[in-house]
Design a protein around this motif. Structure first.
Motif, mmCIF file in Angstrom:
data_model
loop_
_atom_site.group_PDB
_atom_site.id
_atom_site.type_symbol
_atom_site.label_atom_id
_atom_site.label_comp_id
_atom_site.label_asym_id
_atom_site.label_seq_id
_atom_site.Cartn_x
_atom_site.Cartn_y
_atom_site.Cartn_z
ATOM 1 N N VAL A 275 -23.937 5.503 66.604
ATOM 2 C CA VAL A 275 -23.512 5.905 65.261
ATOM 3 C C VAL A 275 -22.523 7.057 65.437
ATOM 4 O O VAL A 275 -22.876 8.104 65.965
ATOM 5 N N ILE A 276 -21.293 6.838 65.021
ATOM 6 C CA ILE A 276 -20.254 7.847 65.217
ATOM 7 C C ILE A 276 -19.994 8.565 63.897
ATOM 8 O O ILE A 276 -19.690 7.920 62.889
ATOM 9 N N VAL A 277 -20.151 9.862 63.904
ATOM 10 C CA VAL A 277 -20.042 10.633 62.666
ATOM 11 C C VAL A 277 -18.985 11.725 62.803
ATOM 12 O O VAL A 277 -19.247 12.770 63.393
ATOM 13 N N PRO A 278 -17.777 11.497 62.277
ATOM 14 C CA PRO A 278 -16.783 12.580 62.304
ATOM 15 C C PRO A 278 -17.180 13.649 61.287
ATOM 16 O O PRO A 278 -17.533 13.314 60.157
ATOM 17 N N CYS A 279 -17.175 14.904 61.699
ATOM 18 C CA CYS A 279 -17.524 15.956 60.741
ATOM 19 C C CYS A 279 -16.537 17.107 60.814
ATOM 20 O O CYS A 279 -16.198 17.574 61.891
ATOM 21 N N TYR A 280 -16.152 17.540 59.657
ATOM 22 C CA TYR A 280 -15.308 18.719 59.557
ATOM 23 C C TYR A 280 -15.893 19.595 58.445
ATOM 24 O O TYR A 280 -15.886 19.171 57.287
ATOM 25 N N ALA B 290 -8.336 11.147 64.610
ATOM 26 C CA ALA B 290 -8.552 11.557 65.999
ATOM 27 C C ALA B 290 -10.045 11.574 66.305
ATOM 28 O O ALA B 290 -10.477 11.160 67.385
ATOM 29 N N ALA B 291 -10.835 12.030 65.333
ATOM 30 C CA ALA B 291 -12.284 12.088 65.542
ATOM 31 C C ALA B 291 -12.854 10.683 65.730
ATOM 32 O O ALA B 291 -13.733 10.460 66.575
ATOM 33 N N ILE B 292 -12.347 9.732 64.963
ATOM 34 C CA ILE B 292 -12.805 8.348 65.112
ATOM 35 C C ILE B 292 -12.464 7.828 66.505
ATOM 36 O O ILE B 292 -13.295 7.224 67.188
ATOM 37 N N TYR B 293 -11.250 8.115 66.932
ATOM 38 C CA TYR B 293 -10.810 7.644 68.253
ATOM 39 C C TYR B 293 -11.692 8.236 69.350
ATOM 40 O O TYR B 293 -12.159 7.531 70.246
ATOM 41 N N ALA B 294 -11.934 9.544 69.241
ATOM 42 C CA ALA B 294 -12.781 10.206 70.244
ATOM 43 C C ALA B 294 -14.170 9.598 70.247
ATOM 44 O O ALA B 294 -14.740 9.312 71.303
ATOM 45 N N GLY B 295 -14.723 9.384 69.052
ATOM 46 C CA GLY B 295 -16.063 8.817 68.939
ATOM 47 C C GLY B 295 -16.148 7.457 69.614
ATOM 48 O O GLY B 295 -17.086 7.177 70.365
ATOM 49 N N ILE C 285 -26.690 8.955 68.286
ATOM 50 C CA ILE C 285 -25.954 9.508 67.153
ATOM 51 C C ILE C 285 -24.932 10.491 67.707
ATOM 52 O O ILE C 285 -25.290 11.512 68.298
ATOM 53 N N LEU C 286 -23.678 10.139 67.552
ATOM 54 C CA LEU C 286 -22.617 10.937 68.160
ATOM 55 C C LEU C 286 -21.852 11.673 67.056
ATOM 56 O O LEU C 286 -21.064 11.066 66.321
ATOM 57 N N TYR C 287 -22.124 12.960 66.934
ATOM 58 C CA TYR C 287 -21.379 13.766 65.963
ATOM 59 C C TYR C 287 -20.079 14.222 66.620
ATOM 60 O O TYR C 287 -20.105 14.812 67.703
ATOM 61 N N VAL C 288 -18.961 13.931 65.977
ATOM 62 C CA VAL C 288 -17.686 14.426 66.502
ATOM 63 C C VAL C 288 -17.236 15.566 65.604
ATOM 64 O O VAL C 288 -16.848 15.348 64.456
ATOM 65 N N ASP C 289 -17.340 16.775 66.121
ATOM 66 C CA ASP C 289 -16.963 17.931 65.324
ATOM 67 C C ASP C 289 -15.459 18.133 65.448
ATOM 68 O O ASP C 289 -14.934 18.398 66.522
ATOM 69 N N ASP C 290 -14.794 18.009 64.319
ATOM 70 C CA ASP C 290 -13.335 18.061 64.293
ATOM 71 C C ASP C 290 -12.853 19.500 64.059
ATOM 72 O O ASP C 290 -12.146 19.789 63.102
ATOM 73 N N GLY C 291 -13.271 20.399 64.926
ATOM 74 C CA GLY C 291 -12.841 21.795 64.820
ATOM 75 C C GLY C 291 -13.339 22.502 63.574
ATOM 76 O O GLY C 291 -12.586 23.239 62.930
ATOM 77 N N SER C 292 -14.601 22.280 63.226
ATOM 78 C CA SER C 292 -15.153 22.907 62.018
ATOM 79 C C SER C 292 -15.156 24.421 62.140
ATOM 80 O O SER C 292 -15.318 24.977 63.226
ATOM 81 N N LYS C 293 -14.982 25.059 60.982
ATOM 82 C CA LYS C 293 -14.990 26.522 60.982
ATOM 83 C C LYS C 293 -16.317 27.072 60.489
ATOM 84 O O LYS C 293 -16.517 28.268 60.433
ATOM 85 N N ASP C 294 -17.225 26.212 60.090
ATOM 86 C CA ASP C 294 -18.529 26.696 59.619
ATOM 87 C C ASP C 294 -19.587 26.444 60.703
ATOM 88 O O ASP C 294 -19.259 26.351 61.876
ATOM 89 N N LYS C 295 -20.829 26.305 60.291
ATOM 90 C CA LYS C 295 -21.898 26.192 61.294
ATOM 91 C C LYS C 295 -22.210 24.755 61.693
ATOM 92 O O LYS C 295 -23.310 24.457 62.153
ATOM 93 N N THR C 296 -21.278 23.864 61.515
ATOM 94 C CA THR C 296 -21.521 22.458 61.858
ATOM 95 C C THR C 296 -22.020 22.295 63.289
ATOM 96 O O THR C 296 -23.023 21.625 63.541
ATOM 97 N N VAL C 297 -21.326 22.951 64.233
ATOM 98 C CA VAL C 297 -21.680 22.801 65.648
ATOM 99 C C VAL C 297 -23.111 23.287 65.897
ATOM 100 O O VAL C 297 -23.906 22.604 66.559
ATOM 101 N N ALA C 298 -23.446 24.436 65.329
ATOM 102 C CA ALA C 298 -24.792 24.982 65.511
ATOM 103 C C ALA C 298 -25.839 24.015 64.967
ATOM 104 O O ALA C 298 -26.887 23.789 65.586
#
Ligand code: UDP
Ligand code: MG
Length: 322
Positions: A6-11, A78-83, A40-53
């Protein structure tokens, strides 16, 4: 045992990461019964909030969760491609983090893969909760796009799509820099089943797409999947030449027969303005294609990874298997 990625792009989706995970987990039972494991593959697209945490918290608790984090915001494409590049599944599904893509559809989608379809795509039949002007322009865009492009681009199609490894590899083989995913899906073909559903509004947070961003994105789509604008430029050039030629003949004849003085500064100015406008327009079209070509020939990477974590256990499993 089969694996479904499951590929989830998140920003900037800190509020949605957890909710999405919980909602998804409610639907994994069906797959586990069929002997299909999840990743479950979260692709963090350079988020500025606490997404990564937030994702890291999930990684620590659940070995099925993985994180790929970009060095900056590269955009959803780009996030889709990476995922797709990083996923290990025999099947992959793209889902938004904001729960606009209901996980409850997954079992139905999978049933079509079992029936032999290569990919199962979704489209929303309503645009409930969207500004009227936006819906109007979106509809116009799709109508135009399908006139001028040979690639089928479906109105209301979402990126929510389940596909087999073969389709994933096909998409990955298109390594272009200007990625218009909706077009790429159409371009690769394969047997696709379309499921329709009512639009679901975003759970929390705000949409990342302003009207202007969507407009630029639509231009990108047109340029990436059609060369008709270039033809329009040439056709307009020819039409204007014919028109000018006719006008010259008309003026000469008028002078010879009626001895009319060739007057008309204002009309001349109008003509000059019109023609130079058309010229600039055509030049602009050319410029658009040139700029895209410029970006392509540079061969810049589509994304840069800053960090990758999670999925350690599945790694070990693989090593044990090997
Ligand atoms: N997204 C992303 N990078 C961006 C913009 C959006 O990865 O630059 C992600 C976002 O986190 C979400 C998905 O793409 O999971 C869809 O975005 P959004 O909900 O803002 O778009 P909409 O559903 O309004 O079209
Ligand atoms: Mg959304």
């Amino acid at each position: 045992m089969k694996l479904l990625s499951v590929i989830v792009p998140c920003y900037n989706e800190e509020e949605n990461i957890r909710d999405f995970y919980d909602e998804l987990c409610k639907n994994t039972v069906f797959f586990e019964k069929k002997g299909i494991a999840f990743e479950i593959l979260y692709v963090d697209d350079g988020s500025k909030d606490k997404t990564v945490a937030e994702v890291k918290k999930l990684c620590a608790a659940d070995a099925r969760v993985r994180l790929v984090s970009f060095s900056r915001n590269f955009g959803k494409e780009a996030a889709i491609y990476a995922g797709l590049q990083k996923c290990r599944g025999d099947l992959a599904v793209l889902m938004d983090a904001d729960l606009q893509d209901p996980p409850s559809l997954l079992p139905e989608m999978y049933s079509y893969i079992e029936q032999g379809y290569d990919s199962v795509a979704t489209r929303r039949v309503t645009r409930k909760g969207e500004p009227v002007i936006r819906s109007f322009f979106a509809r116009m865009f799709y109508r135009l796009m399908n006139r001028i492009s040979r690639t089928e681009i479906v109105d209301g199609a979402r990126d929510y799509r389940l596909m087999t490894r073969q389709v994933v590899d096909a998409i990955l083989s298109m390594s272009e820099y200007n990625r218009f995913t909706k077009g790429i899906f159409g371009w690769v073909g394969y047997e696709t089943k379309w499921l329709e559903y009512e639009n679901v509004e975003r759970a929390k947070g705000e949409t990342k797409w302003s009207f202007w961003k969507l407009f630029l994105y639509s231009l990108e789509g047109i340029i990436a999947f059609s060369t008709v604008p270039l033809t329009i430029a040439s056709v307009m050039g020819v039409l204007f030449c014919i028109l000018a030629f006719a006008m010259i003949i008309f003026t000469i004849i008028r002078k010879l027969i009626f001895d009319d003085p060739t007057s008309g500064w204002p009309s001349l100015v109008c003509i000059i303005m019109l023609v130079s406008g058309v010229q600039l327009f055509c030049l602009g079209i050319l410029g658009q294609y040139l700029s895209k070509t410029y970006m392509e020939v540079k061969k810049r990477p589509i994304y840069l990874v800053k960090e990758e974590t999670g999925g350690e256990i599945s790694d070990k499993d693989e090593r044990e298997k090997a």
